[in-house]
Design a protein around this motif. Sequence first.
Motif, PDB file in Angstrom:
ATOM      1  N   ARG A  10       0.831  -1.178   0.000  1.00 41.42           N
ATOM      2  CA  ARG A  10       0.000   0.000   0.000  1.00 41.42           C
ATOM      3  C   ARG A  10       0.879   1.246   0.000  1.00 41.42           C
ATOM      4  O   ARG A  10       1.673   1.460   0.905  1.00 41.42           O
ATOM      5  CB  ARG A  10      -0.922  -0.018   1.218  1.00 41.42           C
ATOM      6  CG  ARG A  10      -1.958   1.085   1.213  1.00 41.42           C
ATOM      7  CD  ARG A  10      -2.926   0.900   2.348  1.00 41.42           C
ATOM      8  NE  ARG A  10      -3.635  -0.354   2.196  1.00 41.42           N
ATOM      9  CZ  ARG A  10      -4.307  -0.939   3.181  1.00 41.42           C
ATOM     10  NH1 ARG A  10      -4.317  -0.406   4.382  1.00 41.42           N
ATOM     11  NH2 ARG A  10      -4.943  -2.082   2.972  1.00 41.42           N
ATOM     12  N   ASN A  35       2.360  -2.782 -10.236  1.00 39.94           N
ATOM     13  CA  ASN A  35       1.284  -3.767 -10.289  1.00 39.94           C
ATOM     14  C   ASN A  35       1.870  -5.173 -10.269  1.00 39.94           C
ATOM     15  O   ASN A  35       3.085  -5.361 -10.144  1.00 39.94           O
ATOM     16  CB  ASN A  35       0.398  -3.525 -11.519  1.00 39.94           C
ATOM     17  CG  ASN A  35       1.176  -3.645 -12.823  1.00 39.94           C
ATOM     18  OD1 ASN A  35       2.119  -4.406 -12.941  1.00 39.94           O
ATOM     19  ND2 ASN A  35       0.764  -2.877 -13.828  1.00 39.94           N
ATOM     20  N   PHE A  41       1.976   0.910 -11.303  1.00 38.49           N
ATOM     21  CA  PHE A  41       0.527   0.816 -11.231  1.00 38.49           C
ATOM     22  C   PHE A  41      -0.099   1.974 -11.995  1.00 38.49           C
ATOM     23  O   PHE A  41       0.260   3.131 -11.807  1.00 38.49           O
ATOM     24  CB  PHE A  41       0.109   0.818  -9.755  1.00 38.49           C
ATOM     25  CG  PHE A  41      -1.365   0.948  -9.516  1.00 38.49           C
ATOM     26  CD1 PHE A  41      -2.275   0.143 -10.179  1.00 38.49           C
ATOM     27  CD2 PHE A  41      -1.847   1.876  -8.606  1.00 38.49           C
ATOM     28  CE1 PHE A  41      -3.635   0.252  -9.952  1.00 38.49           C
ATOM     29  CE2 PHE A  41      -3.201   2.002  -8.359  1.00 38.49           C
ATOM     30  CZ  PHE A  41      -4.099   1.190  -9.043  1.00 38.49           C
ATOM     31  N   GLY A  43      -2.894   3.514 -11.806  1.00 37.96           N
ATOM     32  CA  GLY A  43      -3.497   4.560 -11.002  1.00 37.96           C
ATOM     33  C   GLY A  43      -2.486   5.588 -10.528  1.00 37.96           C
ATOM     34  O   GLY A  43      -2.805   6.776 -10.354  1.00 37.96           O
ATOM     35  N   LEU A 162      -2.525  -4.523  -0.530  1.00 38.87           N
ATOM     36  CA  LEU A 162      -3.050  -3.950  -1.759  1.00 38.87           C
ATOM     37  C   LEU A 162      -2.863  -2.431  -1.718  1.00 38.87           C
ATOM     38  O   LEU A 162      -2.618  -1.861  -0.652  1.00 38.87           O
ATOM     39  CB  LEU A 162      -4.531  -4.310  -1.910  1.00 38.87           C
ATOM     40  CG  LEU A 162      -4.835  -5.804  -2.052  1.00 38.87           C
ATOM     41  CD1 LEU A 162      -6.340  -6.038  -2.008  1.00 38.87           C
ATOM     42  CD2 LEU A 162      -4.256  -6.360  -3.341  1.00 38.87           C
ATOM     43  N   PRO A 163      -3.006  -1.744  -2.861  1.00 39.93           N
ATOM     44  CA  PRO A 163      -2.755  -0.304  -2.868  1.00 39.93           C
ATOM     45  C   PRO A 163      -3.767   0.492  -2.060  1.00 39.93           C
ATOM     46  O   PRO A 163      -3.552   1.657  -1.762  1.00 39.93           O
ATOM     47  CB  PRO A 163      -2.807   0.066  -4.348  1.00 39.93           C
ATOM     48  CG  PRO A 163      -3.595  -1.017  -4.981  1.00 39.93           C
ATOM     49  CD  PRO A 163      -3.281  -2.258  -4.207  1.00 39.93           C
ATOM     50  N   TYR A 208      -6.488   7.810  -8.484  1.00 44.73           N
ATOM     51  CA  TYR A 208      -5.629   6.663  -8.179  1.00 44.73           C
ATOM     52  C   TYR A 208      -6.479   5.420  -7.900  1.00 44.73           C
ATOM     53  O   TYR A 208      -6.291   4.365  -8.517  1.00 44.73           O
ATOM     54  CB  TYR A 208      -4.772   7.002  -6.965  1.00 44.73           C
ATOM     55  CG  TYR A 208      -3.881   5.890  -6.462  1.00 44.73           C
ATOM     56  CD1 TYR A 208      -2.611   5.700  -6.982  1.00 44.73           C
ATOM     57  CD2 TYR A 208      -4.298   5.040  -5.432  1.00 44.73           C
ATOM     58  CE1 TYR A 208      -1.780   4.701  -6.513  1.00 44.73           C
ATOM     59  CE2 TYR A 208      -3.473   4.036  -4.954  1.00 44.73           C
ATOM     60  CZ  TYR A 208      -2.228   3.870  -5.495  1.00 44.73           C
ATOM     61  OH  TYR A 208      -1.410   2.869  -5.030  1.00 44.73           O
ATOM     62  N   GLY A 209      -7.438   5.535  -6.996  1.00 44.27           N
ATOM     63  CA  GLY A 209      -8.244   4.382  -6.620  1.00 44.27           C
ATOM     64  C   GLY A 209      -9.184   3.906  -7.706  1.00 44.27           C
ATOM     65  O   GLY A 209      -9.503   2.714  -7.784  1.00 44.27           O
ATOM     66  N   ASP A 211      -8.745   3.385 -10.735  1.00 47.24           N
ATOM     67  CA  ASP A 211      -8.122   2.519 -11.741  1.00 47.24           C
ATOM     68  C   ASP A 211      -7.981   1.079 -11.258  1.00 47.24           C
ATOM     69  O   ASP A 211      -7.710   0.184 -12.056  1.00 47.24           O
ATOM     70  CB  ASP A 211      -6.738   3.092 -12.094  1.00 47.24           C
ATOM     71  CG  ASP A 211      -6.056   2.334 -13.213  1.00 47.24           C
ATOM     72  OD1 ASP A 211      -6.674   2.160 -14.267  1.00 47.24           O
ATOM     73  OD2 ASP A 211      -4.897   1.926 -13.029  1.00 47.24           O
ATOM     74  N   TYR A 212      -8.177   0.858  -9.961  1.00 54.02           N
ATOM     75  CA  TYR A 212      -7.918  -0.480  -9.426  1.00 54.02           C
ATOM     76  C   TYR A 212      -9.133  -1.379  -9.572  1.00 54.02           C
ATOM     77  O   TYR A 212     -10.257  -0.996  -9.232  1.00 54.02           O
ATOM     78  CB  TYR A 212      -7.505  -0.408  -7.958  1.00 54.02           C
ATOM     79  CG  TYR A 212      -6.880  -1.711  -7.496  1.00 54.02           C
ATOM     80  CD1 TYR A 212      -5.596  -2.046  -7.890  1.00 54.02           C
ATOM     81  CD2 TYR A 212      -7.590  -2.613  -6.731  1.00 54.02           C
ATOM     82  CE1 TYR A 212      -5.019  -3.253  -7.524  1.00 54.02           C
ATOM     83  CE2 TYR A 212      -7.024  -3.818  -6.349  1.00 54.02           C
ATOM     84  CZ  TYR A 212      -5.748  -4.132  -6.746  1.00 54.02           C
ATOM     85  OH  TYR A 212      -5.193  -5.330  -6.387  1.00 54.02           O
ATOM     86  N   TRP A 213      -8.919  -2.580 -10.119  1.00 53.57           N
ATOM     87  CA  TRP A 213      -9.922  -3.633 -10.259  1.00 53.57           C
ATOM     88  C   TRP A 213     -11.047  -3.267 -11.220  1.00 53.57           C
ATOM     89  O   TRP A 213     -12.138  -3.799 -11.140  1.00 53.57           O
ATOM     90  CB  TRP A 213     -10.488  -4.024  -8.888  1.00 53.57           C
ATOM     91  CG  TRP A 213      -9.909  -5.309  -8.394  1.00 53.57           C
ATOM     92  CD1 TRP A 213      -8.623  -5.697  -8.474  1.00 53.57           C
ATOM     93  CD2 TRP A 213     -10.609  -6.376  -7.748  1.00 53.57           C
ATOM     94  NE1 TRP A 213      -8.455  -6.936  -7.915  1.00 53.57           N
ATOM     95  CE2 TRP A 213      -9.663  -7.372  -7.454  1.00 53.57           C
ATOM     96  CE3 TRP A 213     -11.928  -6.571  -7.372  1.00 53.57           C
ATOM     97  CZ2 TRP A 213     -10.002  -8.561  -6.826  1.00 53.57           C
ATOM     98  CZ3 TRP A 213     -12.261  -7.756  -6.731  1.00 53.57           C
ATOM     99  CH2 TRP A 213     -11.304  -8.739  -6.460  1.00 53.57           C
ATOM    100  N   LYS A 303      -5.176  -4.250 -13.009  1.00 57.74           N
ATOM    101  CA  LYS A 303      -6.042  -3.207 -12.470  1.00 57.74           C
ATOM    102  C   LYS A 303      -7.099  -3.835 -11.607  1.00 57.74           C
ATOM    103  O   LYS A 303      -7.650  -4.852 -11.918  1.00 57.74           O
ATOM    104  CB  LYS A 303      -6.721  -2.426 -13.599  1.00 57.74           C
ATOM    105  CG  LYS A 303      -5.728  -1.883 -14.602  1.00 57.74           C
ATOM    106  CD  LYS A 303      -4.875  -0.787 -14.040  1.00 57.74           C
ATOM    107  CE  LYS A 303      -3.854  -0.339 -15.046  1.00 57.74           C
ATOM    108  NZ  LYS A 303      -2.520  -0.370 -14.585  1.00 57.74           N
TER     109      LYS A 303
END
Length: 303
Positions: A10, A35, A41, A43, A162-163, A208-209, A211-213, A303
């Motif tokens: 993180r 990533n 990453f 994001g 996790l980020p 930033y957030g 872009d994740y998953w 992602k």
Amino acid sequence: MADADGSMMRASVEEILGVEPAGADCFIGGARDVNHIGHVFGGRLVAQALMSAVRTVEAMPPTSLHSYFLAPALASVPIEYRVTRLRDSRRFANRQVLAVQDGQPVFTLACQFHAPEDGFIHQAATMPDVPPPEDVPTLQQFVREHEDRLNFAAIRNFSGALPMEMRVIAPEAYFLDRLERPVRDFWFRLPGAAAVDDPRAQACLLAYGSDYWLAGVSATPHGFPTNSAELLISSLDHALWFHRPVRCDQWFLHHTESPSATDGLGFTRGQIFDRDGRLMASTAQECLLRRLRPGSQASGETK
């Protein structure tokens, strides 16, 4: 940055937002968090490019961004963000940002800023009926409790840090089964954002957030949605529209779906709600969605 098992550590809020002036409309950002396939990453690129643009605009908040990932960015090399001023008017500003490593473009972003004004207000989007985050296990907790039923890629990619903090709605539906409809919901937040007062910096943290998953939902009808020896998921672009000011230390629900996948590409879109059901932002992304030939390697959903 990666743990020994390849999972993402993180990043701190300071690292996410950390861009330093390096000349006229030019900034340098760090690239420590990566990533699962060893690249910066996405994001991080989106957030730092947007923060670089913010540094060239007086007061106005960002309202949208559209970006493309041009080449893998390396964590071992600083990233230079070159900002071009496209428009400055009384109510609007537009910027273009090019991210460069070793003289080569790796990412580009265009964004718009708008001074708030009185106008019409409506919301037609409805937040899905899901349990609150307090009633949902963390992603790491679910993976660790079901290690005996999960494949190696899932354990490696999602059991560690996790980020951001994530709580996934009904994770068994795609960890243990195969979804017929490519839809998934998850709560997320960045607790370190509590120390950030600037609303525009909060917008960069949401970028930033966001872009994740997002990309991986396009793979859910076809196989387990993470990079592995059989599957490659790699984001090609990312778009984000900000509808309201945000506080990223608070929980948001990202409702994601994939209307289409074809010709090696998966398309996804998302809606980000706060706990009260207000639509805070909308997202869209296209990814490379490729079944790998035997002997190919990929190590985690990007992602």
